[in-house]
Design a protein around this motif. Sequence first.
Motif, mmCIF file in Angstrom:
data_model
loop_
_atom_site.group_PDB
_atom_site.id
_atom_site.type_symbol
_atom_site.label_atom_id
_atom_site.label_comp_id
_atom_site.label_asym_id
_atom_site.label_seq_id
_atom_site.Cartn_x
_atom_site.Cartn_y
_atom_site.Cartn_z
ATOM 1 N N UNK A 256 0.864 -1.183 0.000
ATOM 2 C CA UNK A 256 0.000 0.000 0.000
ATOM 3 C C UNK A 256 0.896 1.227 0.000
ATOM 4 N N UNK A 257 0.862 1.984 -1.095
ATOM 5 C CA UNK A 257 1.690 3.177 -1.176
ATOM 6 C C UNK A 257 0.906 4.448 -1.040
ATOM 7 N N UNK B 241 1.466 0.337 -6.310
ATOM 8 C CA UNK B 241 2.128 -0.651 -5.448
ATOM 9 C C UNK B 241 1.210 -1.816 -5.092
ATOM 10 N N UNK B 242 -0.084 -1.599 -5.193
ATOM 11 C CA UNK B 242 -1.069 -2.615 -4.790
ATOM 12 C C UNK B 242 -1.591 -3.433 -5.961
ATOM 13 N N UNK C 114 -5.488 -2.120 -9.608
ATOM 14 C CA UNK C 114 -4.965 -1.525 -8.379
ATOM 15 C C UNK C 114 -5.949 -1.876 -7.262
ATOM 16 N N UNK C 115 -5.493 -2.734 -6.366
ATOM 17 C CA UNK C 115 -6.438 -3.335 -5.427
ATOM 18 C C UNK C 115 -6.905 -2.379 -4.340
ATOM 19 N N UNK C 116 -6.376 -1.151 -4.321
ATOM 20 C CA UNK C 116 -6.929 -0.153 -3.406
ATOM 21 C C UNK C 116 -8.100 0.591 -4.037
ATOM 22 N N UNK C 117 -8.375 0.290 -5.297
ATOM 23 C CA UNK C 117 -9.468 0.987 -5.983
ATOM 24 C C UNK C 117 -10.734 0.145 -6.044
ATOM 25 N N UNK C 118 -10.710 -1.006 -5.386
ATOM 26 C CA UNK C 118 -11.812 -1.956 -5.494
ATOM 27 C C UNK C 118 -12.176 -2.432 -4.091
ATOM 28 N N UNK C 119 -13.446 -2.485 -3.806
ATOM 29 C CA UNK C 119 -13.866 -3.179 -2.583
ATOM 30 C C UNK C 119 -13.767 -4.678 -2.824
ATOM 31 N N UNK D 77 12.498 -1.744 -3.285
ATOM 32 C CA UNK D 77 11.591 -2.866 -3.498
ATOM 33 C C UNK D 77 10.136 -2.581 -3.202
ATOM 34 N N UNK D 78 9.829 -1.373 -2.749
ATOM 35 C CA UNK D 78 8.438 -1.133 -2.344
ATOM 36 C C UNK D 78 7.483 -1.209 -3.532
ATOM 37 N N UNK D 79 7.905 -0.704 -4.666
ATOM 38 C CA UNK D 79 7.042 -0.719 -5.849
ATOM 39 C C UNK D 79 7.042 -2.068 -6.552
ATOM 40 N N UNK D 80 8.007 -2.928 -6.210
ATOM 41 C CA UNK D 80 8.338 -4.070 -7.054
ATOM 42 C C UNK D 80 7.202 -5.092 -7.240
#
Length: 158
Positions: A39-40, A48-49, A59-64, A100-103
């Motif tokens: 989660x960035x 990042x997700x 992007x899994x932060x854009x979806x419930x 590595x955070x974005x990787x």
Amino acid sequence: MPIPVRLRVNDTDREHVIEPRVLLVHYLRDLCGLTGTHVGCETGICGACTVLVDGQAVKSCTLFAVQADGASVTTIEGVGNGHLHPVQQGFWDCHGLQCGYCTPGMIMASIHLLAQNPSPTRAEIAEGLRGNLCRCTGYSHIIDAVAQASAAGEVARG
Ligand code: FES
Ligand code: FES
């Protein structure tokens, strides 16, 4: 009110009863323990997700999580099958990461890119990864990594 959600995550069927407001990224990290999905920003900007939902990079932060009910989800933990995926190997060989955070998100977006276009140009790789931000590498080595995976000629798993 909590409701049931059923997903197939990395080839394992999962069922949880969750609040409808739970984002897919938090479902994966907190309920499935798949903390490779990072989660960035939580606002759909950094990538990042990124995971695959029915083979599409999302992007899994854009979806419930409830919006993905019934879907098949692949995270970074699900791509290797006990060995490095060709894209992971490319990142390893070409020094495609620093902090590595974005990787993980970058690799999932790259797998989707190669599934859509197995032989992209460097410009097409850059365009395909434009939704994934990296503060460290300057992107050149990331493009090298994806180009190596493409040259290896192996079908990227989606
Ligand atoms: Fe999802 Fe940044 S955490 S796009
Ligand atoms: Fe640090 Fe990409 S390697 S953000």
